[in-house]
Design an enzyme around this catalytic site. Structure first.
Site, mmCIF file in Angstrom:
data_model
loop_
_atom_site.group_PDB
_atom_site.id
_atom_site.type_symbol
_atom_site.label_atom_id
_atom_site.label_comp_id
_atom_site.label_asym_id
_atom_site.label_seq_id
_atom_site.Cartn_x
_atom_site.Cartn_y
_atom_site.Cartn_z
ATOM 1 N N GLY A 109 26.463 55.114 72.387
ATOM 2 C CA GLY A 109 25.650 56.329 72.380
ATOM 3 C C GLY A 109 24.313 56.147 71.680
ATOM 4 O O GLY A 109 23.353 56.872 71.966
ATOM 5 N N GLU A 132 31.298 50.035 74.956
ATOM 6 C CA GLU A 132 32.408 50.984 75.126
ATOM 7 C C GLU A 132 33.643 50.354 75.761
ATOM 8 O O GLU A 132 34.768 50.729 75.478
ATOM 9 C CB GLU A 132 31.955 52.181 75.982
ATOM 10 C CG GLU A 132 30.972 53.121 75.300
ATOM 11 C CD GLU A 132 29.511 52.743 75.483
ATOM 12 O OE1 GLU A 132 29.232 51.579 75.852
ATOM 13 O OE2 GLU A 132 28.645 53.602 75.252
HETATM 14 N N1 CAA Z 1 31.921 55.496 64.973
HETATM 15 C C1 CAA Z 1 32.453 55.774 63.780
HETATM 16 N N2 CAA Z 1 32.280 54.990 62.700
HETATM 17 C C2 CAA Z 1 31.553 53.871 62.853
HETATM 18 C C3 CAA Z 1 30.975 53.513 64.064
HETATM 19 C C4 CAA Z 1 31.157 54.396 65.175
HETATM 20 N N3 CAA Z 1 30.602 54.174 66.374
HETATM 21 N N4 CAA Z 1 30.319 52.346 63.912
HETATM 22 C C5 CAA Z 1 30.489 51.979 62.624
HETATM 23 N N5 CAA Z 1 31.227 52.910 61.986
HETATM 24 C C6 CAA Z 1 31.644 52.892 60.580
HETATM 25 C C7 CAA Z 1 32.749 51.867 60.350
HETATM 26 O O1 CAA Z 1 34.003 52.390 60.700
HETATM 27 C C8 CAA Z 1 32.593 51.642 58.873
HETATM 28 O O2 CAA Z 1 33.173 52.709 58.180
HETATM 29 P P1 CAA Z 1 34.212 52.413 56.944
HETATM 30 O O3 CAA Z 1 33.346 51.746 55.901
HETATM 31 O O4 CAA Z 1 34.678 53.774 56.561
HETATM 32 O O5 CAA Z 1 35.259 51.501 57.478
HETATM 33 C C9 CAA Z 1 31.084 51.734 58.644
HETATM 34 O O6 CAA Z 1 30.573 52.465 59.771
HETATM 35 C C10 CAA Z 1 30.391 50.397 58.631
HETATM 36 O O7 CAA Z 1 30.751 49.711 59.806
HETATM 37 P P2 CAA Z 1 31.338 48.211 59.797
HETATM 38 O O8 CAA Z 1 32.085 47.936 58.544
HETATM 39 O O9 CAA Z 1 32.065 48.003 61.080
HETATM 40 O O10 CAA Z 1 29.949 47.386 59.799
HETATM 41 P P3 CAA Z 1 29.707 45.913 60.317
HETATM 42 O O11 CAA Z 1 28.347 45.539 59.847
HETATM 43 O O12 CAA Z 1 30.848 45.020 59.987
HETATM 44 O O13 CAA Z 1 29.691 46.042 61.937
HETATM 45 C C11 CAA Z 1 29.072 47.074 64.056
HETATM 46 C C12 CAA Z 1 28.675 46.770 62.572
HETATM 47 C C13 CAA Z 1 29.138 45.772 64.845
HETATM 48 C C14 CAA Z 1 28.012 47.986 64.622
HETATM 49 C C15 CAA Z 1 30.473 47.749 64.061
HETATM 50 O O14 CAA Z 1 30.458 48.820 63.138
HETATM 51 C C16 CAA Z 1 30.858 48.295 65.411
HETATM 52 O O15 CAA Z 1 31.256 47.540 66.291
HETATM 53 N N6 CAA Z 1 30.779 49.643 65.563
HETATM 54 C C17 CAA Z 1 31.183 50.316 66.795
HETATM 55 C C18 CAA Z 1 30.188 50.113 67.920
HETATM 56 C C19 CAA Z 1 30.676 50.796 69.176
HETATM 57 O O16 CAA Z 1 31.722 50.466 69.714
HETATM 58 N N7 CAA Z 1 29.901 51.754 69.668
HETATM 59 C C20 CAA Z 1 30.224 52.503 70.862
HETATM 60 C C21 CAA Z 1 30.915 53.781 70.490
HETATM 61 S S1 CAA Z 1 31.580 54.633 71.896
HETATM 62 C C22 CAA Z 1 30.288 55.485 72.551
HETATM 63 O O17 CAA Z 1 29.170 55.444 72.059
HETATM 64 C C23 CAA Z 1 30.596 56.317 73.765
HETATM 65 C C24 CAA Z 1 29.392 56.799 74.497
HETATM 66 O O18 CAA Z 1 28.947 56.201 75.464
HETATM 67 C C25 CAA Z 1 28.705 57.983 74.077
#
Ligand code: CAA
Length: 258
Positions: A109, A132
């Site tokens: 997103g 996603e």
């Molecule tokens: N939603 C909720 N929380 C999230 C998040 C998300 N999309 N991305 C990161 N966070 C949170 C993590 O859970 C973490 O929280 P905690 O400390 O409470 O555990 C905090 O943010 C820091 O994140 P990381 O510890 O994971 O940080 P990192 O530097 O190790 O990794 C990252 C960074 C690669 C971006 C990893 O956080 C990640 O893969 N995030 C998810 C990315 C993702 O899948 N996005 C797509 C979401 S679905 C969507 O967007 C649907 C749509 O089309 C609208």
């Protein structure tokens, strides 16, 4: 108005919206997107604001929709609340120019929100992706459609099917971002560009934006016809009279935004 998930700041005629959920890498939850709608409504209604900038932090523009908020939802929940359409599309309806200033992660997103803006300027740290599929879903806020229009089928398909990220250089090469600047200079550069846009005639900038956007919605001949009608209408504005007079008189135009 005080927001919990955003910072808003007017810099002259530029309205800046900074996503501010640092603990969640600016994950876009309902509260944040509701606030985004209000902030955009405010700037849109404010005659002193001529250009809007949406940005995040150095680490993340936004790491996507909030996965923790989405996780418990059922099909009926997302269908009934029209999940993701309801409060996400405000940025696409903004009539004033909107620039995305992206540093760090713009995923899911986050990438989709950036693509809803009129153009993206990226820091050299930016990383774009539609991961996603790794969560067992697909982009839900226009990613499969907008990314394909920006970068073409092959790259969009690869990114949506593998979830891999694209760095800033690849994003510029592929046409996703208008340009890349060093991370430390991102906001200065974006504000300079935004100020340049803000200095133009606002109604002319709004019509120009409408015309460029029409290119994504219609055939070439209809788009050119639409452009011609708007172009003709500009001759009814004071700013066209002023702009052309200023050129002929070898001076800077003083646009009055009407
Ligand atoms: N939603 C909720 N929380 C999230 C998040 C998300 N999309 N991305 C990161 N966070 C949170 C993590 O859970 C973490 O929280 P905690 O400390 O409470 O555990 C905090 O943010 C820091 O994140 P990381 O510890 O994971 O940080 P990192 O530097 O190790 O990794 C990252 C960074 C690669 C971006 C990893 O956080 C990640 O893969 N995030 C998810 C990315 C993702 O899948 N996005 C797509 C979401 S679905 C969507 O967007 C649907 C749509 O089309 C609208």
């Amino acid at each position: 108005m005080a927001y919990q998930n955003l910072l808003v700041e007017k810099k002259g005629a530029v309205g800046v919206i900074t996503l501010n959920r640092p603990d969640a890498l600016n994950a876009l939850n309902k509260a944040l997107m509701d606030e985004m709608t209000l902030a955009l409504d405010d700037y849109e209604a404010d005659d002193d604001i001529h250009c809007i900038v949406i940005t995040g932090s150095a680490k993340a523009f936004a790491a996507g929709a909030d996965i923790k908020e989405m996780q418990p939802k059922s099909y009926m929940d997302v269908y009934k609340e029209d999940f993701i359409t309801a409060n996400w599309e405000r940025a696409t309806r903004c009539r004033k120019p909107v620039i995305a200033a992206v540093a760090g992660y713009a995923l899911g997103g986050g990438c989709e929100l950036a693509m809803m803006c009129d153009f993206i300027i990226a820091a050299d740290t930016a990383k774009f992706g539609q991961p996603e599929i790794k969560l067992g879903v697909m982009p839900g806020a226009g990613g499969s459609q907008r990314l394909t229009r920006f970068v073409g089928k092959s790259k969009a398909m690869e990114m949506c099917l593998t979830g891999r990220m694209m760095d800033a250089a690849e994003a510029e090469r592929s046409g996703l971002v208008s340009r890349v600047v060093p991370a430390g200079e991102l906001m200065d550069e974006v504000l300079k560009v935004a100020q340049t846009v803000a200095d133009m005639s606002l109604p002319i900038a709004m019509m120009t934006k409408e015309s460029v956007n029409r290119a994504y919605e219609t055939t070439l001949s209809e788009g050119v016809r639409f452009e011609r009608r708007l172009f003709h209408s500009m001759f009814a504005t004071e700013d066209q009279t002023e702009g052309m007079a200023a050129f002929v008189e070898k001076r800077q135009p003083q646009f009055r935004h009407r």
